[in-house]
Structures are given as structure tokens and as C-alpha cells.
Design a protein around this motif. Structure first.
Motif, short mmCIF file in Angstrom:
data_model
loop_
_atom_site.label_atom_id
_atom_site.label_comp_id
_atom_site.label_asym_id
_atom_site.label_seq_id
_atom_site.Cartn_x
_atom_site.Cartn_y
_atom_site.Cartn_z
N PRO A 15 -15.75 40.87 -23.54
CA PRO A 15 -16.06 42.04 -23.03
C PRO A 15 -16.27 42.72 -21.72
O PRO A 15 -16.08 43.38 -20.76
N LYS A 43 -22.77 43.30 -16.59
CA LYS A 43 -22.92 43.30 -18.22
C LYS A 43 -24.64 42.82 -18.15
O LYS A 43 -24.58 41.26 -16.97
N CYS A 46 -27.28 40.68 -25.01
CA CYS A 46 -28.17 41.67 -25.91
C CYS A 46 -29.24 40.31 -26.46
O CYS A 46 -29.23 39.20 -26.05
N ASN A 49 -27.81 38.43 -30.23
CA ASN A 49 -27.01 37.26 -29.51
C ASN A 49 -26.46 37.43 -28.88
O ASN A 49 -26.04 38.81 -27.96
N THR A 51 -23.39 36.69 -27.64
CA THR A 51 -21.80 37.10 -27.89
C THR A 51 -22.10 38.50 -27.95
O THR A 51 -21.05 39.19 -27.08
N HIS A 52 -22.47 39.30 -27.27
CA HIS A 52 -22.77 40.67 -27.12
C HIS A 52 -23.82 40.56 -25.58
O HIS A 52 -24.51 40.86 -25.65
N ARG A 53 -22.13 41.25 -24.82
CA ARG A 53 -22.45 41.38 -23.73
C ARG A 53 -22.48 43.33 -22.98
O ARG A 53 -21.05 43.61 -23.58
N VAL A 54 -23.16 43.95 -22.52
CA VAL A 54 -23.10 45.20 -22.66
C VAL A 54 -23.56 45.63 -21.13
O VAL A 54 -23.58 44.76 -20.83
N HIS A 62 -27.59 50.10 -27.36
CA HIS A 62 -27.37 48.85 -28.07
C HIS A 62 -28.20 48.39 -28.69
O HIS A 62 -28.23 47.60 -29.94
N CYS A 66 -27.55 47.37 -32.68
CA CYS A 66 -27.98 46.17 -32.93
C CYS A 66 -27.33 45.70 -34.09
O CYS A 66 -28.30 45.96 -34.67
N SER A 67 -25.85 45.37 -34.30
CA SER A 67 -26.27 44.55 -35.87
C SER A 67 -27.05 43.38 -35.80
O SER A 67 -27.59 43.05 -37.48
N ASN A 68 -27.16 42.54 -35.53
CA ASN A 68 -27.91 41.62 -35.44
C ASN A 68 -29.87 41.60 -35.53
O ASN A 68 -30.64 40.47 -35.00
#
Length: 163
Positions: A15, A43, A46, A49, A51-54, A62, A66-68
Motif C-alpha cells: 500500500p 495510512k 484496519c 487485519n 495487513t490492511h493499510r488504508v 474500509h 472489510c473481509s475480515n
């Protein structure tokens, strides 16, 4: 079907720098290092998770997509059913849940038990040398001088004959 390293699902895009293509197994390590190289990047992480950086502006969107989030919702609902309370889905300005189960659990969790380890009788600690001297085991003279090894072997013969 076997997947090979390097297939499309195993490679993730950084990201911080979109030209960085990283294997999934190395992604967390890369994020830490790449974050140091981009200290001015806006950034945020999340809450579901790491590893999710937004971008800061996209965090609300997000968090809602978020899928998690599903695994967290399952955890939250199982915990609220166990305690008999229900939680609302309100979020703070920074995107974290205001009434989060894991925050409540970490701040006010006390384990109720009838055991008190202070009341246990005092027991001497385990001494492996004392055990080996009384047990029917073969011991080796490790790290001894030659004269000490001779004396040790003679003492071992006597000890094993008496057992």
C-alpha cells in the motif's frame, strides 16, 4: 489442485509503493520495513487485519466493507450471547468500534476461580541430578577430567550394583 509460489493469489501489492509486489508469506515483514521508508504516508491500520493499510479518509468505508470483519462479528456475537448483552455497531472518528467486545474484555476481565496458588503446600523444586542418582539409568561422565571420569565410573558401577 496444487498452487505454486508466485501465482496471482500469493502476490500482494504494497500500500505504500504500488510497484512493490510481495509474496503473501513475507507481506507483514515488508509492511514494517516499507512503513519506515514512507514516514509521511497517511495510512492507518484496519482494526480487523493488521495487513490492511488504508488512507485515513477511506477508513470508515474500509471498516464497513472489510473481509475480515465477519470473523470479528462472529466473535462479538458469540461473546454477547454468552454474557447476555448486546453490542451496537457504532464507530468512533478514527474508525474503531466504540463499544468493542475485545476492548471491554481486555480492560475489565477477571478470571473467577476457586484455586489459590498461595495456599498450595511448598514442594521442593525438581533436581535432575538427585533423580538420576536414585534411578536405574546410565549416566555419562560429560565434561570431566580423566581422573574424575575414572572415579565417576567406579562410583557408577557400585551404584548400579546396589540398585
Amino acid at each position: 489442485m496444487l498452487r505454486r509460489v508466485g501465482e496471482e493469489g500469493d502476490i500482494l501489492t504494497c500500500p505504500y509503493n504500488l510497484s512493490h509486489q510481495i509474496l503473501r508469506c513475507r507481506f507483514q515483514v515488508h509492511l514494517v520495513r516499507c512503513r519506515k521508508s514512507h514516514p509521511d504516508a497517511k495510512k492507518v491500520v484496519c482494526p480487523f487485519n493488521v495487513t490492511h493499510r488504508v488512507n485515513e479518509q477511506e477508513l470508515d468505508w474500509h471498516v464497513s466493507t472489510c473481509s475480515n470483519r465477519q470473523s470479528f462479528e462472529v466473535f462479538k456475537s458469540s461473546d454477547s450471547h454468552a454474557s447476555g448483552s448486546s453490542m451496537s455497531n457504532t464507530f468512533n472518528d478514527n474508525g474503531t468500534e466504540a463499544n468493542s467486545t475485545w476492548q471491554t474484555a481486555n480492560t475489565s476481565f477477571e478470571l473467577e476461580t476457586s484455586q489459590n496458588w498461595d495456599d498450595l503446600p511448598s514442594v521442593p523444586s525438581y533436581n535432575p541430578k538427585a533423580y538420576a542418582e536414585k534411578a536405574n539409568v546410565l549416566r555419562q561422565p560429560v565434561g570431566m577430567k580423566p581422573s574424575e571420569r575414572v572415579a565417576f565410573r567406579n562410583a557408577e558401577r557400585k551404584r548400579l550394583q546396589n540398585l
